[in-house]
Design a protein around this motif. Structure first.
Motif, PDB file in Angstrom:
ATOM      1  N   ASP A 137      25.787   8.878 -45.344  1.00  0.00           N
ATOM      2  CA  ASP A 137      27.010   9.431 -45.924  1.00  0.00           C
ATOM      3  C   ASP A 137      27.654  10.467 -45.012  1.00  0.00           C
ATOM      4  OD1 ASP A 137      25.117  11.421 -46.161  1.00  0.00           O
ATOM      5  OD2 ASP A 137      25.607  11.919 -48.243  1.00  0.00           O
ATOM      6  N   GLN A 138      27.361  10.378 -43.722  1.00  0.00           N
ATOM      7  CA  GLN A 138      27.849  11.350 -42.754  1.00  0.00           C
ATOM      8  C   GLN A 138      28.086  10.669 -41.406  1.00  0.00           C
ATOM      9  OE1 GLN A 138      24.557  14.140 -42.359  1.00  0.00           O
ATOM     10  NE2 GLN A 138      23.173  12.485 -42.838  1.00  0.00           N
ATOM     11  N   HIS A 139      28.805  11.349 -40.521  1.00  0.00           N
ATOM     12  CA  HIS A 139      29.026  10.822 -39.180  1.00  0.00           C
ATOM     13  C   HIS A 139      27.671  10.756 -38.477  1.00  0.00           C
ATOM     14  CE1 HIS A 139      31.175  10.112 -35.394  1.00  0.00           C
ATOM     15  NE2 HIS A 139      30.220  10.857 -34.860  1.00  0.00           N
ATOM     16  N   ILE A 140      27.342   9.583 -37.903  1.00  0.00           N
ATOM     17  CA  ILE A 140      26.065   9.399 -37.208  1.00  0.00           C
ATOM     18  C   ILE A 140      26.357   8.872 -35.805  1.00  0.00           C
ATOM     19  CG2 ILE A 140      23.844   8.210 -37.191  1.00  0.00           C
ATOM     20  CD1 ILE A 140      24.093   7.938 -40.244  1.00  0.00           C
ATOM     21  N   SER A 141      25.671   9.454 -34.813  1.00  0.00           N
ATOM     22  CA  SER A 141      25.828   9.023 -33.428  1.00  0.00           C
ATOM     23  C   SER A 141      24.456   8.767 -32.822  1.00  0.00           C
ATOM     24  CB  SER A 141      26.564  10.101 -32.621  1.00  0.00           C
ATOM     25  OG  SER A 141      26.733   9.692 -31.289  1.00  0.00           O
ATOM     26  N   TYR A 142      24.366   7.660 -32.079  1.00  0.00           N
ATOM     27  CA  TYR A 142      23.140   7.278 -31.378  1.00  0.00           C
ATOM     28  C   TYR A 142      23.430   7.292 -29.884  1.00  0.00           C
ATOM     29  CZ  TYR A 142      21.861   5.395 -35.944  1.00  0.00           C
ATOM     30  OH  TYR A 142      21.588   5.248 -37.276  1.00  0.00           O
ATOM     31  N   PHE A 143      22.552   7.929 -29.093  1.00  0.00           N
ATOM     32  CA  PHE A 143      22.731   7.988 -27.644  1.00  0.00           C
ATOM     33  C   PHE A 143      21.375   7.855 -26.969  1.00  0.00           C
ATOM     34  CE2 PHE A 143      22.858  10.771 -23.783  1.00  0.00           C
ATOM     35  CZ  PHE A 143      23.610   9.916 -22.999  1.00  0.00           C
ATOM     36  N   ASN A 144      21.328   6.984 -25.963  1.00  0.00           N
ATOM     37  CA  ASN A 144      20.105   6.826 -25.175  1.00  0.00           C
ATOM     38  C   ASN A 144      20.292   7.579 -23.866  1.00  0.00           C
ATOM     39  OD1 ASN A 144      17.983   6.096 -23.556  1.00  0.00           O
ATOM     40  ND2 ASN A 144      18.098   3.931 -23.996  1.00  0.00           N
ATOM     41  N   PRO A 145      19.689   8.787 -23.734  1.00  0.00           N
ATOM     42  CA  PRO A 145      19.838   9.572 -22.514  1.00  0.00           C
ATOM     43  C   PRO A 145      18.846   9.161 -21.426  1.00  0.00           C
ATOM     44  CG  PRO A 145      18.507  10.800 -24.052  1.00  0.00           C
ATOM     45  CD  PRO A 145      18.920   9.515 -24.747  1.00  0.00           C
ATOM     46  N   GLY A 146      17.957   8.240 -21.755  1.00  0.00           N
ATOM     47  CA  GLY A 146      16.900   7.859 -20.822  1.00  0.00           C
ATOM     48  C   GLY A 146      17.353   6.877 -19.756  1.00  0.00           C
ATOM     49  N   GLU A 147      16.400   6.490 -18.918  1.00  0.00           N
ATOM     50  CA  GLU A 147      16.660   5.540 -17.838  1.00  0.00           C
ATOM     51  C   GLU A 147      16.168   4.144 -18.183  1.00  0.00           C
ATOM     52  OE1 GLU A 147      15.207   7.147 -14.170  1.00  0.00           O
ATOM     53  OE2 GLU A 147      16.412   8.971 -14.369  1.00  0.00           O
ATOM     54  N   GLN A 148      15.583   3.984 -19.361  1.00  0.00           N
ATOM     55  CA  GLN A 148      15.129   2.673 -19.810  1.00  0.00           C
ATOM     56  C   GLN A 148      15.657   2.411 -21.211  1.00  0.00           C
ATOM     57  OE1 GLN A 148      10.804   3.281 -19.867  1.00  0.00           O
ATOM     58  NE2 GLN A 148      10.852   3.306 -22.089  1.00  0.00           N
ATOM     59  N   ALA A 149      15.644   1.152 -21.596  1.00  0.00           N
ATOM     60  CA  ALA A 149      16.084   0.799 -22.946  1.00  0.00           C
ATOM     61  C   ALA A 149      15.173   1.469 -23.967  1.00  0.00           C
ATOM     62  CB  ALA A 149      16.065  -0.711 -23.135  1.00  0.00           C
ATOM     63  N   ALA A 150      15.754   1.873 -25.076  1.00  0.00           N
ATOM     64  CA  ALA A 150      14.987   2.408 -26.200  1.00  0.00           C
ATOM     65  C   ALA A 150      14.867   1.297 -27.233  1.00  0.00           C
ATOM     66  CB  ALA A 150      15.688   3.616 -26.799  1.00  0.00           C
ATOM     67  N   ARG A 151      13.705   1.186 -27.849  1.00  0.00           N
ATOM     68  CA  ARG A 151      13.507   0.181 -28.898  1.00  0.00           C
ATOM     69  C   ARG A 151      13.042   0.914 -30.144  1.00  0.00           C
ATOM     70  NH1 ARG A 151       9.482  -3.600 -30.806  1.00  0.00           N
ATOM     71  NH2 ARG A 151       7.919  -2.602 -29.484  1.00  0.00           N
ATOM     72  N   TYR A 152      13.721   0.606 -31.275  1.00  0.00           N
ATOM     73  CA  TYR A 152      13.342   1.284 -32.503  1.00  0.00           C
ATOM     74  C   TYR A 152      13.508   0.367 -33.709  1.00  0.00           C
ATOM     75  CZ  TYR A 152      18.393   2.479 -32.497  1.00  0.00           C
ATOM     76  OH  TYR A 152      19.763   2.449 -32.432  1.00  0.00           O
ATOM     77  N   LEU A 153      12.830   0.738 -34.769  1.00  0.00           N
ATOM     78  CA  LEU A 153      12.894   0.034 -36.047  1.00  0.00           C
ATOM     79  C   LEU A 153      13.690   0.898 -37.006  1.00  0.00           C
ATOM     80  CD1 LEU A 153      11.834  -2.339 -37.844  1.00  0.00           C
ATOM     81  CD2 LEU A 153      10.005  -0.782 -38.508  1.00  0.00           C
ATOM     82  N   VAL A 154      14.641   0.282 -37.712  1.00  0.00           N
ATOM     83  CA  VAL A 154      15.407   0.985 -38.730  1.00  0.00           C
ATOM     84  C   VAL A 154      15.036   0.380 -40.088  1.00  0.00           C
ATOM     85  CG1 VAL A 154      17.704   1.562 -39.604  1.00  0.00           C
ATOM     86  CG2 VAL A 154      17.320   1.357 -37.139  1.00  0.00           C
ATOM     87  N   GLY A 155      14.635   1.221 -41.009  1.00  0.00           N
ATOM     88  CA  GLY A 155      14.400   0.828 -42.388  1.00  0.00           C
ATOM     89  C   GLY A 155      15.558   1.366 -43.218  1.00  0.00           C
ATOM     90  N   LEU A 156      16.281   0.478 -43.878  1.00  0.00           N
ATOM     91  CA  LEU A 156      17.432   0.868 -44.706  1.00  0.00           C
ATOM     92  C   LEU A 156      17.097   0.620 -46.164  1.00  0.00           C
ATOM     93  CD1 LEU A 156      20.015  -0.954 -42.514  1.00  0.00           C
ATOM     94  CD2 LEU A 156      20.078   1.485 -42.942  1.00  0.00           C
ATOM     95  N   VAL A 157      17.336   1.611 -46.995  1.00  0.00           N
ATOM     96  CA  VAL A 157      17.147   1.461 -48.432  1.00  0.00           C
ATOM     97  C   VAL A 157      18.486   1.765 -49.106  1.00  0.00           C
ATOM     98  CG1 VAL A 157      15.954   2.307 -50.486  1.00  0.00           C
ATOM     99  CG2 VAL A 157      14.712   2.105 -48.330  1.00  0.00           C
ATOM    100  N   THR A 158      18.930   0.832 -49.941  1.00  0.00           N
ATOM    101  CA  THR A 158      20.188   0.983 -50.651  1.00  0.00           C
ATOM    102  C   THR A 158      19.882   1.224 -52.124  1.00  0.00           C
ATOM    103  OG1 THR A 158      21.240  -0.534 -49.096  1.00  0.00           O
ATOM    104  CG2 THR A 158      22.386  -0.123 -51.160  1.00  0.00           C
ATOM    105  N   LEU A 159      20.356   2.355 -52.629  1.00  0.00           N
ATOM    106  CA  LEU A 159      20.136   2.735 -54.020  1.00  0.00           C
ATOM    107  C   LEU A 159      21.474   2.844 -54.718  1.00  0.00           C
ATOM    108  CD1 LEU A 159      17.620   5.632 -53.272  1.00  0.00           C
ATOM    109  CD2 LEU A 159      17.032   3.325 -54.023  1.00  0.00           C
ATOM    110  N   PRO A 160      21.589   2.352 -55.941  1.00  0.00           N
ATOM    111  CA  PRO A 160      22.856   2.538 -56.662  1.00  0.00           C
ATOM    112  C   PRO A 160      23.029   4.020 -56.981  1.00  0.00           C
ATOM    113  CG  PRO A 160      21.195   1.538 -58.081  1.00  0.00           C
ATOM    114  CD  PRO A 160      20.586   1.641 -56.711  1.00  0.00           C
ATOM    115  N   PHE A 161      24.290   4.456 -57.014  1.00  0.00           N
ATOM    116  CA  PHE A 161      24.552   5.832 -57.415  1.00  0.00           C
ATOM    117  C   PHE A 161      24.216   5.992 -58.883  1.00  0.00           C
ATOM    118  CE2 PHE A 161      27.619   5.857 -53.760  1.00  0.00           C
ATOM    119  CZ  PHE A 161      26.976   6.850 -53.047  1.00  0.00           C
ATOM    120  N   ALA A 162      23.617   7.129 -59.209  1.00  0.00           N
ATOM    121  CA  ALA A 162      23.218   7.385 -60.602  1.00  0.00           C
ATOM    122  C   ALA A 162      24.425   7.789 -61.430  1.00  0.00           C
ATOM    123  CB  ALA A 162      22.168   8.481 -60.652  1.00  0.00           C
TER     124      ALA A 162
END
Length: 189
Positions: free
Chosen positions: A164-189
């Motif tokens: 719910d906010q501005h998000i920025s991703y940056f790879n400052p390294g010299e090699q590729a970064a590999r990551y896993l993202v887990g997303l959970v979607t919840l209805p608003f109460a």
């Protein structure tokens, strides 16, 4: 199915379901009408930023643009590696693999390989649900900022943030970064 065709069918189906014209979606998303038309015809490979704007204007998560359409045959609860949709952001070259099966679930898993020196930013958008994500860095280094905070992640680190906010991703390294993202979607109460 070709990943651009999958995205095309999802954007079109979501726009139709919400009763939005191309012009209305363009106004809500800030993406040009002609660009949306090209995306819906599968003739354009949209950037991650453009897809995020469209997803936000449609009230869904970015991950929802990579899912099978409702009404299709009931998907298998198993997603074999060979059948996982892979998409490459034409602007940054980051590669996104949808690990989760297309079954309707509040949890989605995504693997990302992010090239060195590249950055992708997502604007704050209003969604129809509360979306939480955790980023688990497997290899490399990533700088991630959300709202007014910034973190440097190294291999093994895990960060929990909300979409719910501005998000920025940056790879400052010299090699590729590999990551896993887990997303959970919840209805608003």
């Amino acid at each position: 199915m070709d990943i651009n065709k999958l995205i095309a069918s999802r954007v079109l189906a979501l726009r139709d379901r919400r009763g939005l014209s191309l012009t209305a979606l363009a106004e809500r998303s800030g993406v040009s009408r002609s660009n949306i038309s090209l995306i819906e015809r599968g003739e354009s490979s949209a950037t991650a930023t453009v897809l995020d704007k469209l997803a936000g204007a449609l009230g869904v998560t970015l991950a929802a643009l990579f899912e099978a359409e409702e009404g299709e045959p009931v998907p298998s609860p198993l997603q074999r590696a060979a059948g996982q949709p892979v998409w490459t952001d034409p602007a940054s070259g980051y590669v996104r693999r949808q690990l989760s099966p297309s079954v309707r679930s509040p949890l989605q898993l995504v693997e990302v390989v992010f090239p060195p020196g590249q950055r992708v930013s997502y604007e704050q958008v209003v969604r129809e649900a509360d979306v939480h994500q955790q980023v688990w860095l497997l290899e490399g280094v990533m700088d991630i900022s959300a709202g007014g905070q910034q973190w440097r992640l190294e291999a093994g680190d895990c960060l929990a943030i909300r979409e719910d906010q501005h998000i920025s991703y940056f790879n400052p390294g010299e090699q590729a970064a590999r990551y896993l993202v887990g997303l959970v979607t919840l209805p608003f109460a």
